[in-house]
Design an enzyme around this catalytic site. Structure first.
Site, PDB file in Angstrom:
ATOM      1  N   PHE A  87     -15.848  74.432 -67.758  1.00  0.00           N
ATOM      2  CA  PHE A  87     -15.912  73.123 -68.478  1.00  0.00           C
ATOM      3  C   PHE A  87     -17.148  73.141 -69.091  1.00  0.00           C
ATOM      4  O   PHE A  87     -17.517  74.113 -69.634  1.00  0.00           O
ATOM      5  CB  PHE A  87     -15.535  72.015 -67.795  1.00  0.00           C
ATOM      6  N   SER A  88     -18.265  72.123 -69.018  1.00  0.00           N
ATOM      7  CA  SER A  88     -19.315  72.292 -69.787  1.00  0.00           C
ATOM      8  C   SER A  88     -20.319  73.241 -69.412  1.00  0.00           C
ATOM      9  O   SER A  88     -21.365  73.306 -70.284  1.00  0.00           O
ATOM     10  CB  SER A  88     -19.905  70.752 -69.703  1.00  0.00           C
ATOM     11  N   ALA A  89     -20.320  73.869 -68.087  1.00  0.00           N
ATOM     12  CA  ALA A  89     -21.225  74.917 -67.849  1.00  0.00           C
ATOM     13  C   ALA A  89     -20.927  75.974 -69.046  1.00  0.00           C
ATOM     14  O   ALA A  89     -22.047  76.814 -69.145  1.00  0.00           O
ATOM     15  CB  ALA A  89     -20.816  75.441 -66.522  1.00  0.00           C
ATOM     16  N   LYS A  91     -21.400  75.601 -72.125  1.00  0.00           N
ATOM     17  CA  LYS A  91     -22.272  75.317 -73.038  1.00  0.00           C
ATOM     18  C   LYS A  91     -23.647  76.043 -72.784  1.00  0.00           C
ATOM     19  O   LYS A  91     -24.298  76.500 -73.783  1.00  0.00           O
ATOM     20  CB  LYS A  91     -22.816  73.749 -73.057  1.00  0.00           C
ATOM     21  N   TYR A 175     -24.877  62.909 -76.179  1.00  0.00           N
ATOM     22  CA  TYR A 175     -24.270  64.294 -75.766  1.00  0.00           C
ATOM     23  C   TYR A 175     -23.083  64.548 -76.421  1.00  0.00           C
ATOM     24  O   TYR A 175     -21.985  63.805 -76.719  1.00  0.00           O
ATOM     25  CB  TYR A 175     -23.854  64.002 -74.165  1.00  0.00           C
TER      26      TYR A 175
END
EC number: 3.1.1.-
Length: 429
Positions: A87-89, A91, A175
């Site tokens: 997921f957002s890791a 980014k 965000y």
């Protein structure tokens, strides 16, 4: 000194047998025994999935362990090559691609994005800089009107964002849960002519000499194997919950609106159609050892195993001039976004920067101490959801304590995978 923490340190890349998922496999320097035990406690049984933890100290791997199951049924034990969607890791990986391009002079953080991507200059965005966008200040966080089909087409999303009118939060930290990735991929495509999936391979995996970093589903012939997401399978069919989420997204919460789209929950279930798309803010697939290796290079001044991954000057720029921690307008909590990574608003409990993802998978680095780690797992919306989102803080505290002791008394890097971990100097933690 050997420390027994129950780690099975046989050098095998996969594990057979009905009870394999109950054991911890891998290796660790004995100074990190408490870290291994804390990690092992995260996966008490089959319904809690599995995961892996890797730690680097001064560019050397000192922990590389895994435990649990990689499928919902609890039949496939986690292996060294198991990789969940983080997921957002993701980014943090996407931002690192941009930094590699900047390191070669292809991108200037202070230049307007439109200088490289002319279409992006439409509707008042001509002066937005690369730094502004990487700080989540572009005013483009919302997904209003985007369908699931739109989100599965990265080119369409890049074009939508290039033509979009910034919202009221332009210039403020808000965000960009999903749009951050397409903003970065549109920029990268403009300067390289390549999509972000290919750039993950060319700018991350290949120079780091690892297979375990992918955007979306790994190729069929890759050693990396996708771990299934463990989550309640009846949530997507809950009409009341789906309606409530839609109303929340469109009426009340900017943060929720930045990540919600019709079919969002169903998209990560089953065969996970998100894996077949390019969503550079959310659908990265990573092993812990590969993600930790990337952050380990940053923690070591940009170099690892003699490989110059990032220049020392660029790494210095990542650690300096980190802005005052202010409340994010979408998340409503204070975060320090800086060039694609974030810090933690908890004083000195978690120094450094990186990116955490939904569910608690995380990659993190602290160049000031030379420590980096990655924790990945496949559990989402489980009864341990609060623990998952806070557990990495406790593990990082133990890592820092162990690293301090290891520096005082000496430490032994873990044996490269494939060699017997029982050979002299390769202690199992």
């Amino acid at each position: 000194m050997m420390v027994d923490t129950g780690v099975d340190h046989r050098a095998v890349s996969s594990h057979d047998g009905p009870d394999a998922g109950r054991r911890v496999f891998g290796a660790a320097d004995p100074r990190f025994a408490c870290v291994v035990r804390a990690f092992a406690s995260m996966f008490p049984g089959r319904r809690f999935g599995g995961g892996a933890l890797a730690v680097y100290l001064d560019g050397q791997p000192v922990v590389d362990v895994w435990k649990g199951w990689a499928d919902r049924a609890g039949w496939v034990p986690w292996s060294a090559d198991s990789a969940p969607m983080v997921f957002s890791a993701t980014k943090g990986m996407t931002a690192t691609v941009i930094h590699r391009l900047a390191d070669r002079g292809l991108i200037d953080y202070e230049a307007p994005v439109a200088e490289y991507w002319p279409a992006f200059g439409a509707n008042g965005k001509a002066t937005l800089t690369v730094r502004d966008v990487m700080r989540h200040q572009a005013g483009l966080s919302g997904l209003r009107g985007a369908t699931q089909q739109d989100l599965l087409d990265h080119v369409v999303m890049e074009e939508r964002l290039a033509a979009a009118v910034p919202g009221r939060l332009l210039g403020k930290s808000a965000y960009h849960a999903l749009t951050f990735g397409w903003l970065m991929s549109g920029l990268a495509r403009a300067v390289t002519g390549k999509d972000m999936r290919l750039l993950f391979r060319e700018e991350l995996a290949e120079p780091l000499d690892t297979d375990g970093l992918h955007l979306g589903r790994p190729p069929a012939d890759a050693p990396t194997r996708v771990a299934e997401i463990i989550m309640p399978q009846d949530i997507a069919a809950n009409a009341v919950l789906t309606c409530a989420m839609r109303r929340l997204a469109h009426r009340f919460s900017g943060g929720f609106r930045s990540m919600y789209f019709p079919g969002a929950i169903a998209a990560v279930q089953g065969e996970a159609p998100l894996l077949d798309a390019e969503i550079p803010a959310a659908n990265g697939v990573a092993t812990a050892r590969a993600l930790a290796r990337m952050y380990g290079a940053i923690a070591n001044g940009g170099e690892i195993d003699g490989i110059r991954f990032l220049s020392r000057e660029l790494v210095t720029g990542l650690t300096r001039n980190r802005r005052q921690v202010l409340p994010d307008r979408n998340l409503l909590v204070p975060l320090n976004f800086h060039l694609g990574y974030h810090g933690m608003p908890i004083g000195n409990v978690m120094p450094g920067f990186g990116h955490v993802g939904l569910g608690g998978s995380i990659g993190w680095t602290d160049p000031e101490t030379g420590v980096a780690f990655a924790l990945v797992h496949n559990r989402l919306l489980s009864p341990l959801v609060m623990t998952d989102h806070a557990g990495f803080v406790g593990i990082y505290h133990l890592i820092r304590q162990a690293a301090a002791q290891a520096r005082k008394r000496g430490y032994q890097p873990v044996t490269p995978f494939g060699a017997p971990y029982s050979e002299p100097g390769a202690a199992a933690g």
